[in-house]
Design a protein around this motif. Structure first.
Motif, PDB file in Angstrom:
ATOM      1  N   TYR A 151       0.847  -1.186   0.000  1.00 50.39           N
ATOM      2  CA  TYR A 151       0.000   0.000   0.000  1.00 50.39           C
ATOM      3  C   TYR A 151       0.883   1.235   0.000  1.00 50.39           C
ATOM      4  O   TYR A 151       2.053   1.191   0.377  1.00 50.39           O
ATOM      5  N   ALA A 152       0.331   2.341  -0.442  1.00 52.27           N
ATOM      6  CA  ALA A 152       1.026   3.628  -0.418  1.00 52.27           C
ATOM      7  C   ALA A 152      -0.012   4.728  -0.228  1.00 52.27           C
ATOM      8  O   ALA A 152      -1.022   4.777  -0.933  1.00 52.27           O
ATOM      9  N   THR A 153       0.220   5.581   0.774  1.00 52.77           N
ATOM     10  CA  THR A 153      -0.675   6.700   1.044  1.00 52.77           C
ATOM     11  C   THR A 153       0.164   7.951   1.254  1.00 52.77           C
ATOM     12  O   THR A 153       1.388   7.922   1.193  1.00 52.77           O
ATOM     13  N   ASP A 154      -0.507   9.068   1.527  1.00 50.13           N
ATOM     14  CA  ASP A 154       0.219  10.301   1.852  1.00 50.13           C
ATOM     15  C   ASP A 154       0.976  10.147   3.160  1.00 50.13           C
ATOM     16  O   ASP A 154       1.868  10.946   3.458  1.00 50.13           O
ATOM     17  N   TYR A 155       0.629   9.151   3.947  1.00 49.31           N
ATOM     18  CA  TYR A 155       1.254   8.934   5.253  1.00 49.31           C
ATOM     19  C   TYR A 155       2.487   8.050   5.162  1.00 49.31           C
ATOM     20  O   TYR A 155       3.543   8.364   5.711  1.00 49.31           O
ATOM     21  N   GLY A 156       2.358   6.924   4.454  1.00 49.12           N
ATOM     22  CA  GLY A 156       3.481   6.002   4.430  1.00 49.12           C
ATOM     23  C   GLY A 156       3.360   4.952   3.351  1.00 49.12           C
ATOM     24  O   GLY A 156       2.374   4.874   2.611  1.00 49.12           O
ATOM     25  N   ILE A 157       4.395   4.123   3.286  1.00 49.99           N
ATOM     26  CA  ILE A 157       4.470   3.005   2.346  1.00 49.99           C
ATOM     27  C   ILE A 157       4.653   1.742   3.164  1.00 49.99           C
ATOM     28  O   ILE A 157       5.470   1.701   4.089  1.00 49.99           O
ATOM     29  N   GLY A 158       3.891   0.716   2.850  1.00 56.96           N
ATOM     30  CA  GLY A 158       3.990  -0.498   3.638  1.00 56.96           C
ATOM     31  C   GLY A 158       3.668  -1.746   2.857  1.00 56.96           C
ATOM     32  O   GLY A 158       3.341  -1.708   1.664  1.00 56.96           O
ATOM     33  N   ARG A 159       3.787  -2.858   3.562  1.00 61.42           N
ATOM     34  CA  ARG A 159       3.534  -4.183   2.983  1.00 61.42           C
ATOM     35  C   ARG A 159       2.620  -4.946   3.915  1.00 61.42           C
ATOM     36  O   ARG A 159       2.228  -4.464   4.979  1.00 61.42           O
ATOM     37  N   GLY A 160       2.294  -6.164   3.516  1.00 54.84           N
ATOM     38  CA  GLY A 160       1.483  -6.988   4.399  1.00 54.84           C
ATOM     39  C   GLY A 160       1.078  -8.289   3.748  1.00 54.84           C
ATOM     40  O   GLY A 160       1.593  -8.668   2.682  1.00 54.84           O
ATOM     41  N   SER A 161       0.156  -8.963   4.405  1.00 53.21           N
ATOM     42  CA  SER A 161      -0.351 -10.231   3.887  1.00 53.21           C
ATOM     43  C   SER A 161      -1.719 -10.499   4.488  1.00 53.21           C
ATOM     44  O   SER A 161      -2.069  -9.962   5.550  1.00 53.21           O
ATOM     45  N   ILE A 162      -2.474 -11.305   3.806  1.00 54.57           N
ATOM     46  CA  ILE A 162      -3.755 -11.795   4.311  1.00 54.57           C
ATOM     47  C   ILE A 162      -3.827 -13.289   4.039  1.00 54.57           C
ATOM     48  O   ILE A 162      -3.441 -13.745   2.951  1.00 54.57           O
ATOM     49  N   LYS A 163      -4.303 -14.038   5.012  1.00 57.90           N
ATOM     50  CA  LYS A 163      -4.592 -15.460   4.830  1.00 57.90           C
ATOM     51  C   LYS A 163      -6.104 -15.630   4.752  1.00 57.90           C
ATOM     52  O   LYS A 163      -6.831 -15.265   5.691  1.00 57.90           O
ATOM     53  N   LEU A 164      -6.574 -16.174   3.643  1.00 54.89           N
ATOM     54  CA  LEU A 164      -8.005 -16.388   3.431  1.00 54.89           C
ATOM     55  C   LEU A 164      -8.327 -17.873   3.531  1.00 54.89           C
ATOM     56  O   LEU A 164      -7.652 -18.698   2.901  1.00 54.89           O
ATOM     57  N   ILE A 165      -9.343 -18.205   4.305  1.00 49.98           N
ATOM     58  CA  ILE A 165      -9.798 -19.595   4.359  1.00 49.98           C
ATOM     59  C   ILE A 165     -11.193 -19.681   3.752  1.00 49.98           C
ATOM     60  O   ILE A 165     -11.967 -18.721   3.778  1.00 49.98           O
ATOM     61  N   SER A 166     -11.507 -20.831   3.206  1.00 54.08           N
ATOM     62  CA  SER A 166     -12.780 -21.052   2.520  1.00 54.08           C
ATOM     63  C   SER A 166     -13.773 -21.681   3.485  1.00 54.08           C
ATOM     64  O   SER A 166     -13.497 -22.732   4.074  1.00 54.08           O
ATOM     65  N   VAL A 167     -14.910 -21.018   3.663  1.00 58.03           N
ATOM     66  CA  VAL A 167     -15.938 -21.502   4.595  1.00 58.03           C
ATOM     67  C   VAL A 167     -17.312 -21.437   3.932  1.00 58.03           C
ATOM     68  O   VAL A 167     -17.533 -20.658   2.993  1.00 58.03           O
ATOM     69  N   LYS A 168     -18.213 -22.251   4.445  1.00 58.85           N
ATOM     70  CA  LYS A 168     -19.596 -22.222   3.965  1.00 58.85           C
ATOM     71  C   LYS A 168     -20.358 -21.184   4.768  1.00 58.85           C
ATOM     72  O   LYS A 168     -20.843 -21.443   5.864  1.00 58.85           O
ATOM     73  N   ASP A 169     -20.402 -19.990   4.227  1.00 60.71           N
ATOM     74  CA  ASP A 169     -21.045 -18.861   4.892  1.00 60.71           C
ATOM     75  C   ASP A 169     -21.591 -17.966   3.799  1.00 60.71           C
ATOM     76  O   ASP A 169     -20.836 -17.404   3.007  1.00 60.71           O
ATOM     77  N   GLU A 170     -22.906 -17.805   3.743  1.00 60.30           N
ATOM     78  CA  GLU A 170     -23.521 -17.041   2.667  1.00 60.30           C
ATOM     79  C   GLU A 170     -23.064 -15.583   2.651  1.00 60.30           C
ATOM     80  O   GLU A 170     -23.040 -14.939   1.601  1.00 60.30           O
ATOM     81  N   ALA A 171     -22.679 -15.090   3.833  1.00 59.17           N
ATOM     82  CA  ALA A 171     -22.254 -13.686   3.893  1.00 59.17           C
ATOM     83  C   ALA A 171     -20.823 -13.493   3.410  1.00 59.17           C
ATOM     84  O   ALA A 171     -20.433 -12.380   3.047  1.00 59.17           O
ATOM     85  N   ALA A 172     -20.027 -14.561   3.406  1.00 58.84           N
ATOM     86  CA  ALA A 172     -18.613 -14.438   3.069  1.00 58.84           C
ATOM     87  C   ALA A 172     -18.447 -14.124   1.584  1.00 58.84           C
ATOM     88  O   ALA A 172     -18.942 -14.871   0.737  1.00 58.84           O
ATOM     89  N   PRO A 173     -17.748 -13.052   1.262  1.00 53.01           N
ATOM     90  CA  PRO A 173     -17.517 -12.740  -0.153  1.00 53.01           C
ATOM     91  C   PRO A 173     -16.746 -13.870  -0.839  1.00 53.01           C
ATOM     92  O   PRO A 173     -15.673 -14.263  -0.391  1.00 53.01           O
ATOM     93  N   ILE A 174     -17.322 -14.411  -1.876  1.00 51.20           N
ATOM     94  CA  ILE A 174     -16.720 -15.489  -2.666  1.00 51.20           C
ATOM     95  C   ILE A 174     -16.374 -16.690  -1.770  1.00 51.20           C
ATOM     96  O   ILE A 174     -15.478 -17.471  -2.046  1.00 51.20           O
ATOM     97  N   GLY A 175     -17.083 -16.811  -0.652  1.00 55.82           N
ATOM     98  CA  GLY A 175     -16.885 -17.955   0.238  1.00 55.82           C
ATOM     99  C   GLY A 175     -15.597 -17.902   1.040  1.00 55.82           C
ATOM    100  O   GLY A 175     -15.155 -18.933   1.565  1.00 55.82           O
ATOM    101  N   LEU A 176     -14.980 -16.726   1.144  1.00 53.84           N
ATOM    102  CA  LEU A 176     -13.690 -16.607   1.826  1.00 53.84           C
ATOM    103  C   LEU A 176     -13.771 -15.602   2.972  1.00 53.84           C
ATOM    104  O   LEU A 176     -14.451 -14.576   2.877  1.00 53.84           O
TER     105      LEU A 176
END
Length: 639
Positions: A151-176
């Motif tokens: 990401y990059a904003t007027d404040y700073g530059i950074g990195r990151g990660s997300i771990k997505l798991i697949s679940v049976k949940d109608e509310a979960a976007p694309i099941g994740l």
């Protein structure tokens, strides 16, 4: 079973044997029902891209609609943040705390993008990581879709990660849903890191009246007097002191390293003769400079020479042969008065930095227990920090009290240098992994020849909240203990007691919590198994004129030398010795983990204004030196 940090996660009980099961399904999926078919039958890149687009939209609206994030999060989602959302090392545990923090500071990260340059192995910035495949009885696989972020904003530059798991949940976007989220600040937009493509020009081309040479400027920079003062005085010139000095210089700030030894690197040179690094080269690179010709495991003298060259090549300001003798902090000015003395001339100077960074090693002062009747012993007694070489005791008998890295190295040194008999006194069990199998398994695909660049490797090491770290370490130690099975069985038969670490998390779990309690085998285990180094499991009752009497009633007699490989005290104790009670009484205990699973008081606020602890092994120094530098800069610049 809760996945949130509690006493069982922060300070789990020791396990004698490795955790013998796969990661339990509920520790990952919680109460949700896994849906592996979603991942199996769809393109993970499309799933990740679609999910991230919706998540970014929700982040953009979070101040007005924080509940809009709920469909992306599990009840046990943790957002681990190193300075991106706030200037500290924090873990926001559960949706409520995540949303509360984002409402305050989501503008600091804004919009996430997939980082397609982070890892050459995943050119889309997306990876499917399977820890355990589907079980034989239909157990869900332990797997997640891993997103490299930037990401990059007027404040700073950074990195990151997300771990997505697949679940049976109608509310979960694309099941994740997000199992964990990690963000780390790399630089403030207004204070770029002057390295790589942003390196300084150096030469000042054109007309320069009263031009000065580089050498003249360097001499002036290190001659602190009057208004010219360092922003930080860094106490100690080991890897901790040099890396924080290097980071601050790269961001454009003046610091001074004060080292009591005659030369940079002496803190390694002066240790026992045959000491070498137990971690591979890929794990212990330092920021900005490393050599591709370095051996996989450097000797202490090789590494000492490298540290001295490192300080010179990066043009760090260093006063060697100089000792900090005291300091006072003026809270009204936010300024220290630090007194230093030249060890040769006894000349005293006073410096006035804004910050003091204490870098004498996270282990503190040598822990030297006193046993009854030591004064009666006619041989020599030393702490491991004072041991030099077993060659000084050829043909004699030695006892090493302790059973971790230093104790093993010293016992092996005694044997190889021709001592008549060496015994290791093991007072409690030790976690042992081999350099050949254990280290390779722990570093595999991250800190090895096939791993990504060092910044991405550090991201992979630090991106997990503590409960995930524990689970993955359990599996790593489980695998390495199987590879090391013959060694561990041989040690047991020889009377050497081993353990699997706290909660079965092996060596790393012990290092994070205690900084000790383990041995990376580089040869001594075979000596123990073959009976060339003897082992006794007990504690010292008292010394005699010629040996020691143990609490099990036995005696180890006819000794010439006893080495206390008994570890080191807390870093706070060393700070008290240097700065006195007025400063140290405000400091918090150093090391171990807080209630969120982050390290206590080191590389972050210490309890005393403008006083910082810096230490840890080489990989820790590399990663956290930047985090500490950014906290100091953020405070100074008022970000």
């Amino acid at each position: 079973m809760s996945v949130f940090p509690g006493i069982d996660e922060i300070a789990p009980a020791y396990m004698d044997e490795a955790f013998d099961k796969n990661i339990p399904q509920e520790r990952i999926y919680g109460q949700s029902k896994p849906d592996p078919e979603n991942i199996k039958h769809h393109d993970v890149n499309a799933l990740a891209t679609g999910w991230l687009a919706e998540f970014n939209n929700a982040l953009a609206d979070v101040k007005a609609d924080p509940a809009g994030l709920d469909k992306f999060l599990l009840p046990h989602t943790i957002w681990k943040d190193h300075l991106s959302l706030q200037l500290d090392l924090r873990d926001f545990i559960g949706p409520d705390k995540i949303k509360d923090q984002l409402v305050k500071s989501v503008d600091k990260i804004g919009h996430f993008e997939l980082d397609k340059q982070a890892d050459y192995r995943y050119p889309t910035g997306v990876a499917l990581q399977t820890i355990h495949p589907e079980g034989p009885h239909g157990e869900a696989p332990i797997e997640w879709i891993f997103l490299y972020l930037k990401y990059a904003t007027d404040y700073g530059i950074g990195r990151g990660s997300i771990k997505l798991i697949s679940v049976k949940d109608e509310a979960a976007p694309i099941g994740l849903k997000a199992l964990s989220i990690y963000t780390v600040l790399d630089e403030f937009t207004k204070v770029p890191e002057r390295a790589g493509k942003k390196r300084p020009l150096g030469a000042n081309h054109g007309e320069n009246v009263a031009r000065k040479t580089w050498l003249e400027k360097r001499q002036e920079e290190q001659d602190y007097k009057g208004e010219h003062q360092p922003l930080c005085v860094i106490v100690g010139g080991g890897q901790g002191g040099l890396t924080i000095a290097a980071r601050m210089k790269a961001f454009g700030y003046n610091t001074l390293v004060v080292e009591s030894n005659n030369r940079i690197g002496d803190n390694w040179r002066k240790r026992y003769k045959f000491l070498s690094l137990h971690d591979p080269f890929y794990y212990h690179k330092l920021p900005y400079i490393h050599s591709d010709m370095s051996p996989m495991y450097s000797s202490k003298d090789q590494f000492a020479e490298f540290l001295e060259c490192y300080a010179k090549m990066l043009e760090l300001n260093v006063w060697t042969n100089t000792t900090v003798t005291g300091a006072e902090f003026d809270e009204s000015k936010g300024e220290w008065e630090v007194t230093v003395k030249n060890n040769s001339t006894s000349d005293v100077k006073k410096l006035h930095p804004k910050h003091v960074v204490f870098c004498t090693g996270h282990s503190g002062e040598p822990n030297v227990p006193k046993f009854p009747d030591e004064d009666k012993f006619q041989g020599e007694i030393v702490h491991s920090s004072k041991h030099t070489s077993g060659a000084n005791y050829e043909g004699k008998r030695a006892l090493v009290i302790g059973a971790c890295n230093s104790a093993h190295d010293i016992a092996q040194d005694f044997y190889e240098q021709g001592i008549k008999e060496v015994t290791m006194l093991q007072r409690s069990s030790t976690c042992v992994i081999s350099s050949h199998f254990g280290v390779k398994i722990n570093c595999r695909d991250v800190f090895d020849e096939n791993g990504p660049d060092i910044d991405t490797a550090d991201l992979l090491l630090h991106n997990n909240p503590i409960y995930l770290t524990n689970l993955l370490m359990q599996q790593q130690y489980r695998e390495s203990s199987k590879a090391d099975a013959s060694m561990l069985e041989g040690l047991k038969k020889a009377g050497f007691q081993t353990n699997a670490g706290m909660g079965g998390t092996g060596l790393f779990g012990l290092y994070y919590r205690r900084g000790s309690g383990y041995y990376i085998d580089v040869g001594c285990s075979k000596l123990i198994i073959d009976g060339k180094v003897k082992v006794k499991h007990s504690t010292v009752k008292r010394f005699t004129e010629t040996g020691v009497e143990l609490n099990d009633g036995s005696v180890i007699d006819n000794l010439d030398i006893v080495v206390k490989a008994t570890g080191y005290s807390n870093m706070k104790d060393t700070a008290r010795d240097v700065f006195g009670h007025k400063v140290s009484d405000k400091l918090n205990p150093v090391w171990n983990l807080d209630e969120e699973g982050e390290f206590r008081s080191i590389w972050r606020p210490s309890g005393h204004p403008n006083f910082w602890f810096m230490g840890g092994n080489l990989a820790m120094a590399r990663y956290y030196s930047k985090r500490l530098a950014l906290q100091i800069i953020g405070q100074e610049e008022g970000f």
